[in-house]
Design a protein around this motif. Structure first.
Motif: not given
Length: 102
Positions: A37, A41, A45, A74
């Motif tokens: 995860s 992320q 970004q 996700g």
């Protein structure tokens, strides 16, 4: 009826340190999900900060557009740590892992 309401009010509620702990059967599975995860992320970004479309990002990452869509949404279960390290490397990033005392 008052006794049945009292029983319902006394039900125990499990609490977890993170959503990954709640979803996993073992601490090892939770740690793996947490690591994936976090990588996802950070990759998302990079894509956002670069202003790339999904097609641009998929080309730069060396994966298909539907796969980049899964990453940006996700969908952790669809990616291994190996795949995420490869994607980060394709973006010119270095992945650093750190062990911490629990």
């Amino acid at each position: 009826m008052a006794s049945s309401n009292a029983k319902a009010a006394k039900k125990s509620i499990d609490t977890y340190a993170s959503v990954w702990d709640a979803l996993s059967d073992t601490p090892e599975q939770a740690a793996n999900l947490r690591a994936r995860s976090e990588l996802m992320q950070q990759i998302a970004q990079v894509v956002k900060d670069s202003g790339w479309t999904q097609v641009d990002a998929s080309t730069r990452c060396g994966i298909t557009q539907p796969r980049i869509n899964d990453l940006l949404r996700g969908r952790v279960s669809r990616f291994s740590i190996d795949a995420l390290v490869n994607i980060a490397t394709a973006l010119g990033r270095t992945v650093h892992l750190e062990l911490q005392l629990a």
